[in-house]
Enzyme design. Structure first.
Site, mmCIF file in Angstrom:
data_model
loop_
_atom_site.group_PDB
_atom_site.id
_atom_site.type_symbol
_atom_site.label_atom_id
_atom_site.label_comp_id
_atom_site.label_asym_id
_atom_site.label_seq_id
_atom_site.Cartn_x
_atom_site.Cartn_y
_atom_site.Cartn_z
ATOM 1 N N PRO A 174 -0.648 7.685 37.069
ATOM 2 C CG PRO A 174 -0.614 5.652 35.914
ATOM 3 C CD PRO A 174 -1.482 6.492 36.804
ATOM 4 C CB CYS A 175 1.041 12.038 34.548
ATOM 5 S SG CYS A 175 1.997 12.693 35.915
ATOM 6 C CG HIS A 176 5.305 7.750 36.101
ATOM 7 N ND1 HIS A 176 4.317 7.775 37.058
ATOM 8 C CD2 HIS A 176 5.637 6.443 35.942
ATOM 9 C CE1 HIS A 176 4.079 6.535 37.477
ATOM 10 N NE2 HIS A 176 4.854 5.711 36.808
#
EC number: 2.1.1.63
Lengths: 205, 164
Positions: A174-176
């Protein structure tokens, strides 16, 4: 290629140039045989989601690549041919579990992915950063600076940005959830709209 | 290097036509499957400047021979009478009448016709595959097509009427 002489070409009109049912049958058989003999190195499929069509690709080790439509799926497949193996076939069944979990995530019924991941497309510090991202829970965010500290290099804020921008497994890793220190979302491989959609989804109770 | 999926999409239909013309409806899909499995295995080592169509036809040529040999060893007797269309495969796939006349050609002519007219291979490459000279391959293809024109009824002909 057809015969140059139309009279000769007509001889073979009974042989269809394109026989889609036969090709579908043969493709399925090829995937199955390749799987049995261990020569299907990369299986892929596409999946329609609220953030557009995703390309999902897996090796025998696990999910190796997730790509947004804006990243150009054909280009991504060509890159995989070079970086992993050109033995690549469309094989949706190999990604059933991944697809199901992503569908559940967008339906709000899943907050954590439980999938084997193949990390080979990221190395060194970038891989350290991406592994840490998996510890940022659903609905939470961290700043690039916080991630840099957590990865053991507080001054490597830009490198964290690069690690997120080149994340081979966006959404699943989850780089978001990494945002700017001022609270604004920052960039995203899938585009700013996709990042907003994911953050809004996770902010919904 | 292009993903193998693209090779299947672009060239799979051509190879299927060649297999159907060379080994007939019953064994064509086995020949195609063996060809593409073998091609998938060897694909990473294919030189970047290779002619993919010629490479696939070369593999299909060998696999077709294997498949026909294996079929000959099967206990089920194969109908040898050319008067009866071989519709034992999937009759919806293609016209069994064409296979009936192709099957009656000498192997050499049938292959030369398929590799040249369906795969677009130059005679020189057909000679490299089947042996003999390019001129011999050209003659085999020409003789084969001439026989087909006289034995295969065109779509406008009445069934059963043979043109002379």
């Amino acid at each position: 290629m057809t015969a140059s002489d139309p009279r000769t070409g007509r001889l073979f009109t009974a042989l269809p140039v394109q026989d889609d049912p036969a090709m579908a049958r043969l493709h399925e058989r090829l995937v199955e045989r390749a799987r049995q003999e261990g020569v299907l190195d990369v299986a892929y499929r596409t999946l329609d989601t609220p953030v557009g069509t995703l390309l999902l690709a897996a090796t025998a080790q696990g999910l190796v690549k997730v790509a947004y439509a804006v990243q150009d799926h054909d280009a991504v497949l060509r890159q995989l041919a070079g970086s992993v193996s050109p033995r690549i076939l469309s094989a949706p069944a190999r990604l059933d579990d991944t697809s199901r979990q992503i569908d559940e995530y967008f339906a709000g019924r899943r907050t954590r992915f439980e999938l084997p991941l193949d990390w080979r497309l990221s190395t060194g510090f970038r891989r350290e950063v991406l592994r840490h991202l998996c510890d940022i829970g659903y609905g939470r965010t961290e700043s690039y600076a916080q991630v840099a500290s957590a990865a053991g290099s507080p001054r490597a804020v830009r490198a964290v940005g690069t690690a997120c921008a080149t994340n081979p497994l966006p959404l699943v890793v989850p780089c978001h959830r990494v945002v700017r220190s001022d609270g604004s979302a920052g960039g995203y491989a899938g585009g700013a709209d996709a990042k907003h959609t994911l953050l809004a989804l996770e902010a919904t109770p | 290097m292009r993903p193998f999926e693209q090779i299947v999409t672009e060239h799979g239909p051509m190879v299927l036509r060649v297999c159907r013309a060379v080994v007939g409806p019953q064994d064509a899909e086995d020949a195609w499957s063996e060809t593409f499995l073998s091609a998938l295995k060897a694909y990473p080592d294919l030189p970047a400047d290779a002619n993919v169509e010629a490479w696939l036809v070369t593999i299909a040529h060998r696999k077709a021979i294997d498949v026909v040999r294996a079929a000959a060893r099967r206990p089920t007797p194969v109908d040898a009478l050319p008067e009866r269309p071989a519709r034992a495969g999937r009759p919806e796939d293609w016209d069994g009448d064409l296979w009936r006349v192709l099957k009656a050609l000498p192997d050499r002519q049938r292959r030369a016709v398929a590799y040249h007219y369906l795969a677009g291979l130059p005679y020189k490459e057909i000679a490299a595959l089947c042996g003999g000279s390019a001129d011999a391959a050209r003659r085999a293809a020409a003789d084969g097509v001439r026989t087909l024109r006289t034995t295969y009824p065109s779509p406008t002909d009445q069934r059963g009427v043979t043109r002379s």
